[in-house]
Scaffold this motif. Structure first.
Motif, PDB file in Angstrom:
ATOM      1  N   PRO A 153       0.812  -1.235   0.000  1.00 42.63           N
ATOM      2  CA  PRO A 153       0.000   0.000   0.000  1.00 42.63           C
ATOM      3  C   PRO A 153       0.836   1.272   0.000  1.00 42.63           C
ATOM      4  O   PRO A 153       0.925   1.986   0.991  1.00 42.63           O
ATOM      5  N   TYR A 155       1.505   4.421  -2.842  1.00 43.81           N
ATOM      6  CA  TYR A 155       1.087   4.895  -4.154  1.00 43.81           C
ATOM      7  C   TYR A 155       2.227   4.984  -5.158  1.00 43.81           C
ATOM      8  O   TYR A 155       2.105   4.532  -6.301  1.00 43.81           O
ATOM      9  N   GLN A 158       3.244   1.553  -6.194  1.00 41.27           N
ATOM     10  CA  GLN A 158       2.215   0.909  -7.012  1.00 41.27           C
ATOM     11  C   GLN A 158       2.197   1.470  -8.431  1.00 41.27           C
ATOM     12  O   GLN A 158       2.064   0.725  -9.407  1.00 41.27           O
TER      13      GLN A 158
END
Length: 206
Positions: A153, A155, A158
């Motif tokens: 988790p 950003y 990801q």
């Protein structure tokens, strides 16, 4: 050899100068691009240099991370597919980076919470650079590690991972869009804008 010169010197500033020289050499190799392929084995040697340390300067303790590893990743990313020899080590370091550091810092006056935050931030930054290098090199063998780490988790990580997966395999567009769509709706304006920009270039189906 500027990349692997780790000799100690009498001056307390010498180690920092050596780091600067190594980083300058890595950036120069990255600017050369694919023609720097012969240097890839030496760049790979620097990938594991991610140990954390404490620096005391002017009476202030600060957390330093092993930035050699990140700079090496950037050089490999710039060299691109010609750096394919580095893929096994990049994959191994990405897998290893998911484990918390086995040795934390000692002999310093920083609060434990401060050390933890800095270590975690440095670890994520390293993962981002590993992922970008794998994406730019474009080897499909890295997909298992990328598809695994995308669950973290974070950003920036990801988005970097989704981009790398897309670079390597355009057939993964549904999976990539599934990663980016929640970020597009997040409260992080910068991450949302970047996710939206990427989504505009990725079709719904392969």
């Amino acid at each position: 050899n500027a990349l692997n010169d780790t000799r100690t010197a009498s001056s307390p500033r010498a180690p920092h100068l050596q780091v600067s020289v190594r980083h300058a050499a890595l950036r120069a190799l990255g600017e050369i691009g694919a023609k720097a392929r012969p240097a890839v084995p030496e760049i790979v040697i620097l990938l594991p240099r991610t140990n954390f340390a404490i620096q005391s300067a002017f009476g202030v303790n600060s957390v330093l991370d092993g930035s050699d590893g990140r700079e090496a990743c950037r050089a490999l990313a710039a060299i691109g597919p010609a750096a394919e020899l580095a893929v096994p080590m990049l994959r191994a370091m990405l897998k290893q980076s998911t484990e918390p550091p086995s040795e934390l810092l000692s002999d310093h006056s920083l609060p434990a919470s401060t050390v933890t935050v800095h270590v975690e931030n440095a670890r994520r930054a390293y993962q981002v650079e590993l992922v970008r290098a794998l994406g730019n090199i474009g080897n499909r063998e890295a997909l298992p590690e990328l598809l695994s780490i995308v669950q973290v988790p974070h950003y920036e990580l990801q988005i970097a991972t989704a981009t790398a997966i897309w670079q390597i395999d355009r057939k993964q567009s549904p999976a990539v869009r599934a990663i980016l769509l929640p970020i597009k709706s997040s409260n992080d304006a910068n991450a949302a804008a970047l996710a939206n920009q990427l989504l505009n270039n990725i079709p719904d189906s392969p």
